[in-house]
Motif scaffolding. Sequence first.
Motif, PDB file in Angstrom:
ATOM      1  N   SER A  98       0.829  -1.205   0.000  1.00  0.00           N
ATOM      2  CA  SER A  98       0.000   0.000   0.000  1.00  0.00           C
ATOM      3  C   SER A  98       0.865   1.257   0.000  1.00  0.00           C
ATOM      4  O   SER A  98       0.467   2.274  -0.565  1.00  0.00           O
ATOM      5  CB  SER A  98      -1.036  -0.019   1.122  1.00  0.00           C
ATOM      6  N   GLN A 153       0.552   4.214  -2.778  1.00  0.00           N
ATOM      7  CA  GLN A 153       0.413   5.615  -2.408  1.00  0.00           C
ATOM      8  C   GLN A 153       1.496   6.470  -3.082  1.00  0.00           C
ATOM      9  O   GLN A 153       1.227   7.536  -3.605  1.00  0.00           O
ATOM     10  CB  GLN A 153       0.491   5.729  -0.883  1.00  0.00           C
ATOM     11  N   LEU A 179       0.902  10.142   3.299  1.00  0.00           N
ATOM     12  CA  LEU A 179       1.253   8.740   3.507  1.00  0.00           C
ATOM     13  C   LEU A 179       0.962   8.322   4.946  1.00  0.00           C
ATOM     14  O   LEU A 179       0.336   7.288   5.192  1.00  0.00           O
ATOM     15  CB  LEU A 179       2.737   8.511   3.188  1.00  0.00           C
ATOM     16  N   LYS A 227      -2.460   7.773   5.892  1.00  0.00           N
ATOM     17  CA  LYS A 227      -3.015   6.532   5.366  1.00  0.00           C
ATOM     18  C   LYS A 227      -2.580   5.317   6.184  1.00  0.00           C
ATOM     19  O   LYS A 227      -3.355   4.389   6.385  1.00  0.00           O
ATOM     20  CB  LYS A 227      -2.536   6.389   3.915  1.00  0.00           C
TER      21      LYS A 227
END
Lengths: 363, 796
Positions: free
Chosen positions: B500, B504, B626, B629
């Motif tokens: 992930s 991103q 980032l 997230k």
Amino acid sequence: MIKEINTLLEELQPDTLKEKAKQLEDMLETEKLEALKLIEELSNIEESKEIQNKYFGKKGFVTKIMKYMGKMSNEDKPLLGKIIHDFKVEIENNLKNKVGHLESLAINEKLLAEKIDITLPGKGGKIGHKHPLTLVEEEIKEIFRRIGFTVAEGYEIEEDYFNFERLNIPKEHPAREMQDTFYLSEDIVLRTHTSPVQARIMDKMHPQLPVKIVAPGKVFRRDDDSTHSPMFHQIEGLLVDKNITFSDLKGILLYLVQAIFGKDRKIRLRPSYFPFTEPSAEVDVSCGNCNQEGCRMCSYTGWLEILGSGMVHPRVLEMAGYDPEEVTGFAFGLGIERIAMLKYGIDDIRLLYENDQRFLEQF
Amino acid sequence: MKVSIKWLEQYFDQQLDSNTIEHDLTKLGLEVEDKINLGDKISKIVAGRIEALSKHPDADKLQICSINIGTKEHLQIVTGAQNVYIGMKVPVALVGSKVVGGDIGLSKLRGIESYGMLCSGAELGIENSLLSEKEKEGILPLAEDIELGQDIKEALALDDVIIELGLTPNRADCYGIYNVAKEVSLGQSLKLKKLDLVKSIIKDNTKDIEIIRTDLCPRYISRIVKNVNIKPSPVWFANLIRNVGIRPINNLVDITNYVMFELGHPMHAFDLDKLEGNKIIVDTGNKGEKFITLDGVERELTEDMLLIKDANKNIALAGVMGGANSEVDDNTSSILLEAASFNSACIRKTSRKLGLRSEASSRFERGLSADNCLLAMERACYLIELLEAGKVEESYQESYPVKQEIPTITCTAKYINGILGMNISQEEIIGVFKSLNFKVEVLAEEIKVTPEAHRIDIQSKIDLVEEVVRVYGYDRIPSTLPQGATNTLAEEYTISLKESIKNQMVAEGLSEIITYSFIDNKDYESIGMEYQGDDRLKIINPLSEKQSYMREKLLPGILDIASRNYKRQRKNIRIFELGNVYTGRDQGLPEENLNLGILITENKIKEVHGLELNDFYTLKGILERLLAKISDSSIAYLPGTERKAFHPGRSGQIEVKGDIIGEIGELHPQILDKYDIKEKTYYLELNLDKLAIKPVTIYSQIAKFPFVERDMAFVVPQEKSYGEMIELIKEASDNKVIGTRIFDIYEGQQIEDGYKSVAFSITYQDKDKTLTDDEVTKLHEIILNTLAQKIGAKLR
């Protein structure tokens, strides 16, 4: 006609409506047609206001004729009401529609003046790109997750014990020559393959079954030329359980190859040797470049070598505490660079490590 | 390992097709790496003899030859070669022929017609290393036993096909072509001929051989050959040797080489007259001892090297190379032939230590069957007699202290089929073992198998499974899918986290790079990391100094790539790398930490929508998104880093829960200079291990009461940071500030020197009730008072 209508209505007696009704209707009809024509011909909103006033304003025609209603007998009121209503509604509707239309035209005209060049580039930066090795690694991980494998990882710097001994490669084994190793100390190496993850995970899982993993990661060998890089990437697969067979291995490999390269591809297994699997097999995929007609890419053999595999050697199972009489397994390892190069038609492994943005942006 | 088809054909009653052999060997697990048609570049070349020679009238360096090619008419050929003489047999390329390097036609050299060309070895496609000094001088001299007019391909066996095998360590026996022939016979069901041998009897008295280190030398056989007649080998024999890549030398050397290639077993010949004391001793050497090997090089020995000695001196490095002091030469009249078995690890170590790898050592170090010694000896003796190289004594001497054990292994069809997932009948399985020449004994279900001696790789029943399936055919294995219980192993969070993060980063317009995990020690200096003693992780045997240390930071690798792209005229570089860095520990494995490095350069490219300049805050924005997230921890930025890599006023450390997990900032111009980057560059490096905890989300109720937004502008001393102000606002707000937004910072006109004006928009909300105007005003005042007290803020 307005005048005439007014006169008629002026002269109207409470009991004469019926006689005059037809005449009134006709006159209104004439007036209506005239009005609709005017509405139809309207070219701007300003003009529409005149018509609006003429008929519906305070001193407007409709307002005026409504006043005559009072003079009417109760019997005649509905009749006159209906005549006037029909007249009114049609003009009102037409006018409303026409005005709506004129308004749209006016707005659009204004908007068209705000026209932009939609072919200009969009705002904000460009999208980034994953490295082709990552793309291939992620694809393979997904392929195996779909069939219930767990993705696991191990150490890049590994003990000699796990990198070699646990894989049935004792010191002085000739197979150590197959993989020229970087040493950090006498018993710590840069792992030469992802296979030590096999032993690590079996230790963690023992005595549970199944052990069902794929393990991607960096590996290191003392080699550097157009087909070898001192660091490269592998993905290891391991399935240990009861009744796992060589034919299961073949089935899984076929599934893998077709998932990566397409349903029309075939695989060929050739006997080979790895100290930690037996029987062992090198696996070739049919060349998609020439459809096995023979080309430079496949050295005119119709086959491309892509991975090594085999049944987990009983010694390797034993060292992890599993009884090879009860439990069997298969393992395979493939080079991610090799797959990426085949998949994307990359001819020099060094391109993958130069990280030229013009190269990376293609993926 | 080179295998000649012509050599193989000696063992069969028929010709062999190289394509079939390639196919069969591949199927059986001997990888064919290459297949070479030796003579495919030459044609129409015949053997001829120079009958007459005369000088070219108009050219000093040319000679006119009259060549007899077995026809009545002799050919006139002009040559520039100097090594020609009358009576010499030579390869003659006729008009219309092909040699390596071109086509030959009728030509005129300075007015004299030449009906062809005399050829050198190279023009025939023979590698230089396979030619003797004399043969390299010019035109290739042909042996006397070649007939005039004979096609050269046939005469020199250049019509041979060579198969290059890439042998796996388990099949070291296939370094012997006869064992390869066994595989060939397996593939094609051909009958293999038995080797011709000189059978011999063992001499009763074995005192002549004394093996001290029986652990390193289980078997030693010697045999005396007298009346040695050293001369060139016959052409057919020399051709075979040459075709497998060995230069023919003389009959005796060629025979030992031949046996080594045929049976995989190296042999050695000592000049008997140079040996003293009628004794062979096998023992390790002494440290520091010097020994001159056949190649004339003086070697320094260590105490673990195995040596062959006579009564007084060392005469050979066992299994590696003979000594100059006992070398066979033109005056040799008697020899002692050796066929022995040596410990593979010992030979490998010796050969490594001395940097001396010979055909012999490379075979011994892979492990050879001791059983084969006698076969090799008897085969060599047969060839000595065949080639009239000497008179072989009837008996041989032997010491065989550690007998090779050939295992007998029991398996069942059920076991074999259980591993394979197949249904091969017991008969078929037995058939496979028999075709391999293994001894088979069947007791109901049980199959007892004894492999051939040279198959030392067959030790346990799993080895038998492999034999069965490779002979039966891998292509006959069905494809099935495994059945079984559900996998209970959970995936570690880090694995999906990495995916992930990469997603991103790509969405942020950053491209992923992958760099080597090893760097140059100098790279640390280049990024201003001070030397920290010897604790850096160093590779003992790096490929180069540039790749000799395990990286502790991603920065050097990333900067290197940025620099490379910058030099290739790339602007607006936006790259990231996600990978491990390593630090040493006192004990056990080094630590591996997962780091993320992001580098962006200042963007100076003008775009139609206006210039979006990359700066520190662009990078910080990337990081903030980032972290939002992947983490639920609050992050603090502490100005200033200890690293010299960064601009001292535009960098800081990243702190999560009291731990410094990374650094962010503009890179120092002096560092950028070293990498030839001329634009401002921003970099952050973050250790993700502390963030690799899956955030747990629990819903909190959405506030029911309205919020109030108020602006506030004040003047504060220039050095006060936004971070400090935010902290103070939070502190003073009694949990009723749910949002702050800084929308202006101003220094200059109307603002006192050393001060700056800042403007906030503050959002107030109480989760339990609607805030009144008075309450908000009060809170607003409290905040301002706090700012005034703590950092000297003044309302504007």
